[in-house]
Design an enzyme around this catalytic site. Structure first.
Site, PDB file in Angstrom:
ATOM      1  N   GLU A 123      -2.422  -8.585   5.299  1.00 59.86           N
ATOM      2  CA  GLU A 123      -2.502  -7.625   6.409  1.00 59.86           C
ATOM      3  C   GLU A 123      -3.490  -6.561   5.968  1.00 59.86           C
ATOM      4  O   GLU A 123      -3.218  -5.804   5.034  1.00 59.86           O
ATOM      5  CB  GLU A 123      -1.103  -7.057   6.692  1.00 59.86           C
ATOM      6  N   PRO A 183       0.809  -1.224   0.000  1.00 58.14           N
ATOM      7  CA  PRO A 183       0.000   0.000   0.000  1.00 58.14           C
ATOM      8  C   PRO A 183       0.843   1.276   0.000  1.00 58.14           C
ATOM      9  O   PRO A 183       2.065   1.225  -0.053  1.00 58.14           O
ATOM     10  CB  PRO A 183      -0.773  -0.136   1.307  1.00 58.14           C
ATOM     11  N   GLU A 188     -13.356   0.973   8.306  1.00 64.05           N
ATOM     12  CA  GLU A 188     -12.035   1.606   8.314  1.00 64.05           C
ATOM     13  C   GLU A 188     -12.091   2.882   7.464  1.00 64.05           C
ATOM     14  O   GLU A 188     -12.446   2.841   6.289  1.00 64.05           O
ATOM     15  CB  GLU A 188     -10.985   0.639   7.745  1.00 64.05           C
ATOM     16  N   LYS A 223       5.045  -5.131  -6.277  1.00 64.73           N
ATOM     17  CA  LYS A 223       4.206  -4.129  -6.920  1.00 64.73           C
ATOM     18  C   LYS A 223       3.835  -3.055  -5.918  1.00 64.73           C
ATOM     19  O   LYS A 223       2.973  -3.231  -5.069  1.00 64.73           O
ATOM     20  CB  LYS A 223       2.926  -4.714  -7.512  1.00 64.73           C
ATOM     21  N   PRO A 224       4.515  -1.915  -6.001  1.00 61.10           N
ATOM     22  CA  PRO A 224       4.166  -0.822  -5.095  1.00 61.10           C
ATOM     23  C   PRO A 224       2.768  -0.293  -5.409  1.00 61.10           C
ATOM     24  O   PRO A 224       2.225  -0.545  -6.488  1.00 61.10           O
ATOM     25  CB  PRO A 224       5.206   0.258  -5.417  1.00 61.10           C
ATOM     26  N   CYS A 246      -2.749   1.284   9.384  1.00 63.54           N
ATOM     27  CA  CYS A 246      -3.607   0.105   9.482  1.00 63.54           C
ATOM     28  C   CYS A 246      -4.029  -0.155  10.925  1.00 63.54           C
ATOM     29  O   CYS A 246      -5.112  -0.646  11.183  1.00 63.54           O
ATOM     30  CB  CYS A 246      -2.910  -1.113   8.897  1.00 63.54           C
TER      31      CYS A 246
END
Ligand code: NAI
Ligand code: MG
Length: 493
Positions: A257, A157, A389, A182-183, A291
């Protein structure tokens, strides 16, 4: 010199098999500075074909070497060199990180130091992986070997870009895996700058590949690819579910996560100053784009009114500003998309609860995705702002009458990443620790995170653990070897 000079727009390609390569479709996408809303880079989009090239490069490096022949000691040394490169370039990396994701420079500096520490930790761990000898009841020797899982696709992320790359690359490389990283499409720049040193530190071509693009195309291509053995993902729960389904056809190993809605619980006997500070720090650090954000603040009724007042008074004084100013405590949110998502929750919150402070755009800024630190109170735990969230600087404060109710409300979400409890009573503290269904619990603090200790969630916050030896386990398979020592025939037939 003009003060309105635009920053130069740098271009980046994908890093595949030790080389910088353009997109097979020649497409690029723009990367922004969220404090100015200006484009700061153009990055090559990796198509499914480019993703395939990256996986093939990783596959070849893993299957035919030289990575499998590289000793654990030497892998460790490469990780130390990566750490050294990060430390040498720390100032530039921190500045780029702050510019690209909007986080305060002081926080970005901590992140980059943690990146180096993470590579050092796993550099040290690389040659400490051992198997066991198993006491089987036979004239035989049974032992276990720990072997790398293979090719790992790592999808990360935008909230801690280079740190999330480190949390995934370091244990994977220490274990002997090869990687396709993969950013996040919003914040690929520090990972791409970092990739410049891969050849120099001795990472053979294909061992780490970095490809760019949106999740639905580039990420999805990795998830579906039969050459990938394992997916490590950090991001939204919604995408986590898509990944588990996508990985099912090829039965890839998956670790997830997925964030949460973490409770930060304050009893009346908590140390007052520390508690008020801890409530704010828990939810407003990194603009709340965390997070484990303590976004549900549960406060014992006896101190509730006074606590909301004290929090509000301090929250109003939080210094918002450009990410590169050292006094800044909160920068803009990462993107227009995130700004829209968070501000829509602010509108919802004003209907669902009472507003103590904030509730909208930070008006002092003409440009940039700045949002006021916001505190909603008298929040009902069934409200959406208490269950979903938000991933922004938004606190929902909920009163409770007693310990039992606090525990019930703390656990009453689909998530279970983290939680914290504040009290001077150790009996109560540990009862709450034991009752909370979450992977990380802090007592009289919230957020400190160290590479030596495990990180990950219960319930819909995901599965698997990162950091420490637990993080490396997720990149290892276990092989059981049985060596017969009895020369006589089996004698069965
Ligand atoms: P996201 O979950 O869509 O993105 C995270 C990563 O997954 C990015 O690299 C993205 O390109 C990739 N991705 C997206 N869709 C994919 C797919 N179908 N297949 C493979 N890869 C895919 O997160 P987004 O949209 O940027 O943010 C939305 C919400 O997610 C936030 O508001 C926040 O609540 C949550 N989030 C949680 C994070 C955490 O640390 N747990 C981090 C970032 C976002
Ligand atoms: Mg998304």
């Amino acid at each position: 010199m003009s003060t309105t000079a635009k920053p130069t727009v740098k271009t980046y390609q994908n890093y595949i098999n030790g080389q910088w390569v353009p997109s097979s479709s020649n497409e690029t996408f723009a990367v922004y500075d969220p404090s100015t809303e200006e484009v700061i880079a153009e990055v090559a989009t990796a198509t499914a074909r480019d993703a395939d090239q990256a996986v093939k490069a990783a596959r070849a490096a893993f299957d035919s070497g030289p990575w499998p022949e590289t000793t654990a000691q030497d892998r460790g040394r490469i990780l130390f060199k990566l750490a050294e490169k990060v430390r040498q370039n720390a100032a530039a990396l921190a500045e780029l990180e702050a510019r690209n994701c909007g986080k305060p420079i002081v926080e970005a500096e901590f992140d980059i130091a943690d990146v180096a520490t993470c590579f050092e930790y796993y550099g040290g761990l690389a040659n400490k992986v051992t198997g066991s000898v198993n006491p089987v009841p036979a004239n035989a020797l049974s032992f276990t070997m720990r072997e790398p899982m293979g090719v790992a696709a790592q999808i990360i992320p935008w909230n801690y870009p280079l740190l999330m790359a480190a949390w995934k690359l370091a244990p994977a490389l220490a274990a002997g895996c090869c990687c396709v990283l993969k950013p996040a499409e919003q914040t690929p720049l520090t990972a791409l700058e970092f990739a410049n040193c891969f050849m120099e530190v001795g990472l053979p071509p294909g061992v780490v590949n970095v490809i760019n693009g949106v999740g639905e195309v580039t990420g999805a291509a990795l998830v579906a690819h039969p050459g990938v053995d394992k997916i490590a993902f950090t991001g939204s729960a919604a995408v986590g579910k898509v990944i588990v389904k996508g990985a099912a056809d090829t039965l890839k190993r998956v670790t997830l996560e997925l964030g949460g809605k973490s409770p930060n619980v304050f009893f009346a006997d908590a140390d007052w100053e520390a508690a008020v500070d801890g409530a704010l720090f828990g939810v407003f650090i990194n603009q709340g784009e965390v997070c484990s954000a303590g976004s549900r603040i549960l406060v014992e009724r006896k101190i509730y009114g006074k606590f909301v007042e004290a929090m509000t008074e301090k929250a109003k004084r939080i210094k918002l500003g450009p990410p590169l100013e050292r006094e800044t405590k909160m920068g803009p949110l990462v993107s227009k998309e995130q700004y829209d998502r968070v501000t829509s929750y602010l509108e919802l919150g004003k209907k669902e609860a009472k507003t103590a402070t904030g509730g909208g755009r930070a008006k002092a800024f003409g440009k940039g995705y700045y949002v006021e630190p916001t505190i909603f109170y008298d929040v009902n735990n069934s409200a959406r702002i208490s269950r979903e969230e938000i991933f922004g600087p938004v606190a929902s404060v909920i009163p409770f009458e007693n310990e039992g109710e606090a525990i019930h409300v703390a656990n009453d979400t689909p998530y279970g990443l983290a939680g914290a409890v504040w009290t001077r009573d150790i009996y109560k503290a540990f009862r709450v620790v034991k009752s909370m269904r979450a992977g990380i619990i802090w007592v009289n603090h919230m957020q400190p995170t160290y590479v030596e200790a495990p990180w990950g969630g219960y319930k819909q916050s995901g599965f698997g653990r990162e950091l420490g030896p637990w993080g490396m386990e997720e990149y290892l398979e276990t092989k059981q070897v049985f060596v017969n020592l009895d020369e006589a025939p089996i004698g069965w037939y």
